[in-house]
Design a protein around this motif. Sequence first.
Motif, PDB file in Angstrom:
ATOM      1  N   PHE A 513       5.687 -32.336   3.823  1.00 14.25           N
ATOM      2  CA  PHE A 513       5.875 -33.162   4.668  1.00 14.25           C
ATOM      3  C   PHE A 513       7.399 -33.129   5.282  1.00 14.25           C
ATOM      4  CE2 PHE A 513       1.825 -34.692   3.556  1.00 14.25           C
ATOM      5  CZ  PHE A 513       1.735 -35.868   4.297  1.00 14.25           C
ATOM      6  N   ALA A 514       8.271 -32.562   4.182  1.00 13.35           N
ATOM      7  CA  ALA A 514       9.683 -32.391   4.640  1.00 13.35           C
ATOM      8  C   ALA A 514       9.592 -31.068   5.624  1.00 13.35           C
ATOM      9  CB  ALA A 514      10.658 -31.855   3.495  1.00 13.35           C
ATOM     10  N   TYR A 515       8.964 -30.133   5.259  1.00 15.23           N
ATOM     11  CA  TYR A 515       8.730 -29.015   6.475  1.00 15.23           C
ATOM     12  C   TYR A 515       8.244 -29.305   7.798  1.00 15.23           C
ATOM     13  CZ  TYR A 515       6.613 -24.850   7.932  1.00 15.23           C
ATOM     14  OH  TYR A 515       6.186 -23.539   9.026  1.00 15.23           O
ATOM     15  N   ALA A 516       7.254 -30.178   7.767  1.00 15.14           N
ATOM     16  CA  ALA A 516       6.668 -30.804   8.826  1.00 15.14           C
ATOM     17  C   ALA A 516       7.670 -31.625   9.629  1.00 15.14           C
ATOM     18  CB  ALA A 516       5.428 -31.785   8.721  1.00 15.14           C
ATOM     19  N   ALA A 517       8.505 -32.374   9.109  1.00 19.05           N
ATOM     20  CA  ALA A 517       9.774 -32.911   9.761  1.00 19.05           C
ATOM     21  C   ALA A 517      10.545 -32.282  10.333  1.00 19.05           C
ATOM     22  CB  ALA A 517      10.244 -34.048   8.781  1.00 19.05           C
ATOM     23  N   LYS A 518      10.955 -30.997   9.519  1.00 15.00           N
ATOM     24  CA  LYS A 518      11.984 -30.134  10.028  1.00 15.00           C
ATOM     25  C   LYS A 518      11.479 -29.345  11.161  1.00 15.00           C
ATOM     26  CE  LYS A 518      12.652 -26.105   7.783  1.00 15.00           C
ATOM     27  NZ  LYS A 518      12.478 -25.116   8.635  1.00 15.00           N
ATOM     28  N   GLU A 519      10.157 -28.795  11.178  1.00 14.85           N
ATOM     29  CA  GLU A 519       9.753 -27.980  12.153  1.00 14.85           C
ATOM     30  C   GLU A 519       9.561 -28.552  13.679  1.00 14.85           C
ATOM     31  OE1 GLU A 519       9.111 -24.492  11.974  1.00 14.85           O
ATOM     32  OE2 GLU A 519      10.568 -24.908  10.283  1.00 14.85           O
ATOM     33  N   PHE A 520       9.160 -30.153  13.332  1.00 14.62           N
ATOM     34  CA  PHE A 520       8.783 -30.390  14.648  1.00 14.62           C
ATOM     35  C   PHE A 520       9.436 -32.063  14.881  1.00 14.62           C
ATOM     36  CE2 PHE A 520       4.684 -28.468  13.627  1.00 14.62           C
ATOM     37  CZ  PHE A 520       4.508 -27.497  14.936  1.00 14.62           C
ATOM     38  N   GLY A 521      10.040 -32.436  13.805  1.00 14.30           N
ATOM     39  CA  GLY A 521      10.793 -33.689  14.171  1.00 14.30           C
ATOM     40  C   GLY A 521      10.325 -35.208  13.419  1.00 14.30           C
ATOM     41  N   GLY A 522       8.971 -34.969  12.615  1.00  8.41           N
ATOM     42  CA  GLY A 522       8.636 -36.264  12.175  1.00  8.41           C
ATOM     43  C   GLY A 522       7.053 -35.932  12.070  1.00  8.41           C
TER      44      GLY A 522
END
Length: 705
Positions: A513-522
């Motif tokens: 989930f942190a990866y998704a936040a870093k890649e797309f913003g949230g």
Amino acid sequence: MEDLLAKPRSGPDALQFAVPTSRWDDAATVGLSPESLLLYRSNLLGSDLTVTNFGGGNTSAKIDGVDPLTGETVKVLWVKGSGGDIGSMKLDGFATLYLDKFLAIEKLYRGIAFEDEMVNYLPHCTFNLNSRAASIDTPLHGLLHFAHIDHVHPDALIALAAAAGGEQATNEIWGGKVGWLPWKRPGFELGVWIRDYVAANPGLRGVMLAGHGIICWAEDSKACYENTVELIADAARYLNAKLAGKPAFGGQKVAPLEAEARAAAAARLMPRLRGLMQGERGKLGHFDDSAETLEFVGSNDFPRLAAIGTSCPDHFLRTKIAPLTLDPATLQDDAYLAEALESYRQGYAAYYGRCASESDPKMRDANPVVVLVPGVGRITFAADKTTARLAGEFYGNAINVMRGAEVIGGYAGLPEQEAFDIEYWALEEAKLQRMPKPKPMVGKIAIVTGGAGGIGAATAERMLADGACVVLLDRSQDVLDQRTSELVRRYGKDVVRSAVCDVTDEAQIAAAFAYAAKEFGGLDILVANAGIASSAPLEETTVELWRKNYDVLAEGYFLTSKAAFPLMKQQKAGSIVFIGSKNGIAAATNASAYASAKAASLHLARCLALEGAPDGIRVNTVNPDAVIRGSRIWDGEWRQERAGAHGIDAGSELEEHYRLRSMLKRDVLPQDVAEAVYFLASDASAKSTGNMINVDAGNAQAFTR
């Protein structure tokens, strides 16, 4: 993050400019028509980011063509059309104009106050009914007499164009063989300036355009390409000599965090910024911690230079005139972030108020595009992922420009009014108005667990087709890689990500989930789909089998929802969709572990719907039945077990059995389930939560009421 605030230090030597070399291949050009040779040159220039940036620059050639009306040979101006990218364009990316008609429109020119109206005459010069619109830079190519012309914006040359000492450096490098013109907005007047300047200064190889780039030429395509590359290489070598042995931007003030810590900081920060940004649609983010970014944001001169803003029109049209800069020591303070964003918006509104006239377009989105954090890197936000990434790349170009300009007299941005007049140019506004309406899910970020399976992949594809960004999670690396590659081929690398994740492992979930936040913003959408299936009589159901079902189908849904809630709360909305099962409602023979675990997940969804509603988080469930085709679960033991429970053959009779058992006598496919998921994930169901949709072709036992 206080450890970032170290004492000023000299830092490492400044990064160097890449020096391009010719990549022209004579063998590749054998037999090419003049038009194809122009395309070859254009693609070669545009595919080399040391030569020009994405979508930047234009090329042209004056080529003999046969007039379709008269059959006579006429001279045709082939020039890159509006909005194209010379690195990836095809022949249909060129506008074509009768050269004599284009030259004749100069007699209609009423002066600089009316130059925008000249664009309206360009369609009347179109050759052979070509529908590609001519760009605003067409006069730069058409008014010069040279057969082949390149106009590019490489960092090394814009560093000269944006430097206080740029004109002097130009003379030092080329000894009068490259001219210099002061800043002038692109358009017909600039084309006239260049033509008259070249006529008064014969023998030039090109002209530097202050704040803009270079225009250069030759009488054949190869010579034009090599002239362009040589000029860029000359500038790069000159700047590298000036930079050698010196720290960039006044030396290092803030040391960069380690790579893992930078990524973690971005993952924490981006959803919070995204949630604070105003607008009808969610923003998409892009994070960059490249060497040039870290060098810049950690430097002593960073605050001064960032405030000046970008100079080249290509840059600030993508990035806004200036970025938002954040104090790394205060990033954990939500009030600070909210105040910083509001201050930026107010500053942008004030800029608009100072510069706008009654005839200008209304103020656009006042949120920052570029956010810079010392020690961490660069974050960019835009309406879609590709635009966010490109904005970041353009700001990276701007950083390179500043580095070079600072060693030749100092970096100089455009005057504020000139920058505004470009940003709110009526011709740019018209281009924006012509853009198609975005797809319904543009701006949405989704995570799909079990993303390599049939339902997961179909769900991801359904959302990607309508513009969402999707992160696929699965524990099977090989199948996940295959699914990801397929989706990237169809929808592009910007919008698809994947990560190996076991939904029973809380640490892996947190990382994903942190990866998704870093890649797309949230995160806006969670589809909890990862599953297993087992069939056994109660007396043969081991505790291990029981726990395995509950670990994946109940606890896995709990853990992924628990990770999603904080991100969705920051966005002030969200949609969670559980993939349940008909067996969560209707009892099943020899499947007590599976069916009861599915029932637990259905009730969990109802509980979460209650808990999430105050924060705008909706939680709903889709209950499929017998999705056999394309399913990884049905490819395993579950197929044999369910066939055995029904006393039928697993190969030839199973699919027919489930089809005939349904009320509608139809197969249920992964795409059918995906359609229901899409509805519950989308704004079409914005007023639905705590609901179930059965996708089972009709089963009276599973009626929810």
